[in-house]
Write an enzyme that holds these catalytic residues in place. Structure first.
Site, PDB file in Angstrom:
ATOM      1  N   ARG A 118      -2.103  -9.098   0.514  1.00  0.00           N
ATOM      2  CA  ARG A 118      -3.104 -10.107   0.121  1.00  0.00           C
ATOM      3  C   ARG A 118      -2.629 -10.956  -1.045  1.00  0.00           C
ATOM      4  O   ARG A 118      -2.897 -12.149  -1.113  1.00  0.00           O
ATOM      5  CB  ARG A 118      -4.382  -9.424  -0.375  1.00  0.00           C
ATOM      6  CG  ARG A 118      -5.190  -8.796   0.675  1.00  0.00           C
ATOM      7  CD  ARG A 118      -6.312  -7.981   0.026  1.00  0.00           C
ATOM      8  NE  ARG A 118      -7.172  -7.490   1.084  1.00  0.00           N
ATOM      9  CZ  ARG A 118      -8.168  -8.180   1.621  1.00  0.00           C
ATOM     10  NH1 ARG A 118      -8.445  -9.401   1.200  1.00  0.00           N
ATOM     11  NH2 ARG A 118      -8.890  -7.676   2.595  1.00  0.00           N
TER      12      ARG A 118
ATOM     13  N   LYS B  85       4.880   2.331   1.171  1.00  0.00           N
ATOM     14  CA  LYS B  85       5.756   2.791   0.089  1.00  0.00           C
ATOM     15  C   LYS B  85       6.361   4.154   0.424  1.00  0.00           C
ATOM     16  O   LYS B  85       7.545   4.390   0.243  1.00  0.00           O
ATOM     17  CB  LYS B  85       4.947   2.861  -1.216  1.00  0.00           C
ATOM     18  CG  LYS B  85       5.771   3.292  -2.414  1.00  0.00           C
ATOM     19  CD  LYS B  85       4.973   3.194  -3.705  1.00  0.00           C
ATOM     20  CE  LYS B  85       4.391   4.547  -4.061  1.00  0.00           C
ATOM     21  NZ  LYS B  85       3.640   4.529  -5.335  1.00  0.00           N
TER      22      LYS B  85
ATOM     23  N   TYR C 209       2.979  13.274  13.977  1.00  0.00           N
ATOM     24  CA  TYR C 209       3.371  14.627  14.386  1.00  0.00           C
ATOM     25  C   TYR C 209       4.181  14.618  15.671  1.00  0.00           C
ATOM     26  O   TYR C 209       4.968  15.509  15.926  1.00  0.00           O
ATOM     27  CB  TYR C 209       2.136  15.522  14.525  1.00  0.00           C
ATOM     28  CG  TYR C 209       1.991  16.331  13.272  1.00  0.00           C
ATOM     29  CD1 TYR C 209       2.134  17.703  13.276  1.00  0.00           C
ATOM     30  CD2 TYR C 209       1.805  15.691  12.054  1.00  0.00           C
ATOM     31  CE1 TYR C 209       2.079  18.426  12.111  1.00  0.00           C
ATOM     32  CE2 TYR C 209       1.752  16.403  10.884  1.00  0.00           C
ATOM     33  CZ  TYR C 209       1.892  17.772  10.914  1.00  0.00           C
ATOM     34  OH  TYR C 209       1.869  18.483   9.757  1.00  0.00           O
TER      35      TYR C 209
ATOM     36  N   GLY D 259       0.809  -1.229   0.000  1.00  0.00           N
ATOM     37  CA  GLY D 259       0.000   0.000   0.000  1.00  0.00           C
ATOM     38  C   GLY D 259       0.837   1.272   0.000  1.00  0.00           C
ATOM     39  O   GLY D 259       2.067   1.251   0.000  1.00  0.00           O
ATOM     40  N   ASP D 260       0.114   2.383   0.043  1.00  0.00           N
ATOM     41  CA  ASP D 260       0.702   3.706  -0.097  1.00  0.00           C
ATOM     42  C   ASP D 260       1.589   4.098   1.087  1.00  0.00           C
ATOM     43  O   ASP D 260       2.680   4.619   0.918  1.00  0.00           O
ATOM     44  CB  ASP D 260      -0.457   4.703  -0.227  1.00  0.00           C
ATOM     45  CG  ASP D 260      -0.025   5.918  -1.018  1.00  0.00           C
ATOM     46  OD1 ASP D 260       0.770   5.737  -1.974  1.00  0.00           O
ATOM     47  OD2 ASP D 260      -0.439   7.034  -0.670  1.00  0.00           O
ATOM     48  N   LEU D 261       1.093   3.842   2.312  1.00  0.00           N
ATOM     49  CA  LEU D 261       1.840   4.243   3.506  1.00  0.00           C
ATOM     50  C   LEU D 261       3.183   3.522   3.589  1.00  0.00           C
ATOM     51  O   LEU D 261       4.222   4.122   3.872  1.00  0.00           O
ATOM     52  CB  LEU D 261       1.020   3.962   4.764  1.00  0.00           C
ATOM     53  CG  LEU D 261       1.748   4.296   6.075  1.00  0.00           C
ATOM     54  CD1 LEU D 261       1.857   5.803   6.255  1.00  0.00           C
ATOM     55  CD2 LEU D 261       1.056   3.680   7.274  1.00  0.00           C
TER      56      LEU D 261
ATOM     57  N   TYR E  83      11.423  31.068  16.473  1.00  0.00           N
ATOM     58  CA  TYR E  83      11.872  32.461  16.551  1.00  0.00           C
ATOM     59  C   TYR E  83      10.910  33.269  17.408  1.00  0.00           C
ATOM     60  O   TYR E  83       9.751  32.927  17.559  1.00  0.00           O
ATOM     61  CB  TYR E  83      12.053  33.092  15.162  1.00  0.00           C
ATOM     62  CG  TYR E  83      10.849  33.087  14.268  1.00  0.00           C
ATOM     63  CD1 TYR E  83      10.010  34.197  14.179  1.00  0.00           C
ATOM     64  CD2 TYR E  83      10.552  31.985  13.469  1.00  0.00           C
ATOM     65  CE1 TYR E  83       8.921  34.201  13.335  1.00  0.00           C
ATOM     66  CE2 TYR E  83       9.448  31.976  12.628  1.00  0.00           C
ATOM     67  CZ  TYR E  83       8.634  33.095  12.563  1.00  0.00           C
ATOM     68  OH  TYR E  83       7.539  33.095  11.734  1.00  0.00           O
TER      69      TYR E  83
ATOM     70  N   HIS F  27      -3.418  15.417  15.104  1.00  0.00           N
ATOM     71  CA  HIS F  27      -2.147  16.145  15.036  1.00  0.00           C
ATOM     72  C   HIS F  27      -2.183  17.460  15.815  1.00  0.00           C
ATOM     73  O   HIS F  27      -1.316  17.739  16.636  1.00  0.00           O
ATOM     74  CB  HIS F  27      -1.754  16.454  13.582  1.00  0.00           C
ATOM     75  CG  HIS F  27      -1.675  15.235  12.714  1.00  0.00           C
ATOM     76  ND1 HIS F  27      -1.333  13.996  13.211  1.00  0.00           N
ATOM     77  CD2 HIS F  27      -1.869  15.062  11.385  1.00  0.00           C
ATOM     78  CE1 HIS F  27      -1.337  13.115  12.215  1.00  0.00           C
ATOM     79  NE2 HIS F  27      -1.653  13.735  11.112  1.00  0.00           N
TER      80      HIS F  27
END
Length: 498
Positions: A58, A31, A194, A27-29, A387, A255
């Site tokens: 799968r 990768k 985060y 899957g995307d995550l 800052y 987050h």
């Protein structure tokens, strides 16, 4: 269950072996984040010497197919030799989330890997780290199968779970009770990436290690606190997924709220994970749900040559899902009574940035009523920086003021070639059994509770969703509620990132 032991990296190197199992490896995550971060940790020799990685998906894939998928991504991060030697320790195993016999097979596969790393007569722990890079519906069946069929014989088990953790209080509690039947709280690591970001980490140091700042964080000195997350991209193909959740669930409830608790919490008793998380929970218990008159929702429309949200595939033409939200939260405790916390997040805006802006009150007395307020700004991304905006005299013959800054931009001040990705730090903490940067069950329960009414009102379409142009600052109404809450914007000043 073996309690996680606080081992140093060295003891990990010498003794025992580690199997890292990545579910959803195709899957995307996996990768974008999981595998590249494991590669960085491997390259920096942060993983135990005896480590193997198994990708689980799968479909029937070969090890070669998996290597082909990751090679182009990893080659940007390291040399050919490094990539090849990393891919040598990676294998692939096919298993569907609810297929018991495939998980029995996975267990045999892991045992074989363990035997290849340590000889069978050594009584050493063979630890297993399971990373759930999966869609939410697969969490439960996979957790059950891991618990029943893949527990290590000797050694620890740790499970890393990714958001979304449910979509409201009830669904979270259902997920939580299902997972707690499989893993103990000390075996469970809920990731909010985060918390792994370099600047999120430095909030506590800034607050509690600097004697001149610590007394400033309270209602006597602070006018308001702004926590902002802006993206200059749309939902780019993730529209169908995003439409089920919306920006409040995607960014604000997790987050931004994690950052809020770190900015607002009391000093913890120690740096131990549970002491820190106890303080975060104490703050969450004091946060009032936002009043709807102090909430602005928006959805971006086509502008500046970019598509609108509803043009994304899978988004219904009638969708009222917000891609932008700003809301004002108030903390009913002694430290923060009366200080508005202005949270703002959105996609399709004019820039990409995440920052915390603490705006201080005007100095007392009549001399400098007109000067702009001091602000402490913590830039989480990009160009990590801290800052302080101060007022200074402009050199010359007349009395003129200008805002200048005291500046700690990480890239300028410290010789950092690259800052570690949030996921690298988090995965390493899991290997060390450190829960410090992970979200505890009760934190999630309280934060879902705060958002309960707002989410049901949003889901039922009871709140207006304002259109805003792609590439703009978001709906005008959002600036209005911030100004009403007392935020002062000074446009004569822009942060110069060198």
């Amino acid at each position: 269950h073996h309690p996680p032991s606080a081992m140093s990296t060295d003891s990990l190197q010498d003794d025992g072996c580690l199997n890292i199992i990545v579910f959803g490896v195709t899957g995307d995550l996996a990768k974008k984040k999981t595998i590249p971060c494991l590669f960085e940790l491997y390259k920096g020799q942060h993983l135990p010497a005896k480590t193997r990685i198994t990708g689980v998906g799968r479909n029937e894939w070969t090890k070669g197919q998996l290597a082909d998928k990751f090679q182009p991504i990893l080659q940007k991060l390291g040399s050919v030799e490094e990539v090849d030697s990393f891919l040598d320790i990676v294998t692939y195993f096919a298993a569907a989330p609810d297929n018991q016999s495939q998980f029995v097979g996975l267990n045999s596969h892991l045992k074989n890997l363990e035997l290849s790393m340590v000889s069978s007569n050594e009584a050493v722990p063979c630890n297993r780290l399971f990373y759930f890079a999966l869609p939410p519906f697969a969490f439960e069946p996979v957790a059950k199968n891991v618990d029943q069929h893949c527990r290590p014989a000797v050694g620890w088990l740790r499970a890393v779970i990714e958001k979304p953790f449910g979509r409201n209080l009830q669904t979270y509690q259902e997920l939580s009770s299902a997972l707690s039947k499989c893993f103990t709280e000390s075996e469970t690591f809920r990731i909010d990436h985060y918390l792994g970001k370099t600047m999120t980490q430095s909030i506590m140091t800034l607050r509690f290690a600097n004697a001149f700042l610590e007394p400033m964080f309270n209602r006597d000195k602070v006018a308001n606190v702004q926590i902002v997350f802006k993206e200059n991209l749309g939902t780019g193909g993730r529209g169908a997924y995003f439409d089920k959740y919306g920006i409040i669930r995607d960014v604000m409830q997790n987050h931004l709220f994690q950052i809020l608790t770190l900015v607002a919490m009391e000093q913890p008793v120690s740096m131990k994970a549970d002491d820190i998380r106890d303080e975060k929970v104490r703050v969450l218990k004091c946060i009032r749900p936002p009043s709807f008159s102090e909430v602005v929702l928006g959805q971006f429309v086509a502008a500046n040559g970019q598509d609108g949200y509803k043009d994304d595939t899978g988004v219904p033409a009638t969708s009222k899902t917000p891609t932008f939200a700003s809301a004002i939260f108030r903390i009913d405790n002694q430290r923060w009574d009366g200080v508005p916390f202005i949270l703002k997040c959105g996609k399709g805006l004019n820039e990409r940035k995440a920052e915390i802006r603490i705006q201080f009150k005007q100095p007392p007395g009549p001399l400098f009523r007109e000067v702009p307020r001091n602000e402490l700004v913590i830039r989480v991304q990009p160009d990590e920086a801290v800052y302080m905006k101060c007022n200074a005299n402009v050199p010359g013959l007349e009395l003129k003021f200008k805002q200048a800054e005291m500046d700690l931009t990480l890239q300028k001040r410290f010789d950092v070639q690259r800052l570690p990705d949030a996921y690298e730090r988090l995965i390493l903490d899991v290997v060390h059994g450190d829960h410090n940067l992970f979200v505890r069950d009760d934190e999630l329960r309280y934060s879902w509770q705060i958002f309960e009414d707002l989410l049901s009102a949003t889901d039922e379409g009871r709140l207006p969703v304002h259109d805003y142009e792609f590439g703009s600052r978001g709906p005008k109404q959002s600036d209005a509620i911030a100004m009403e809450a007392g935020f002062q914007r000074h446009d004569d000043y822009t942060w110069q990132s060198k």
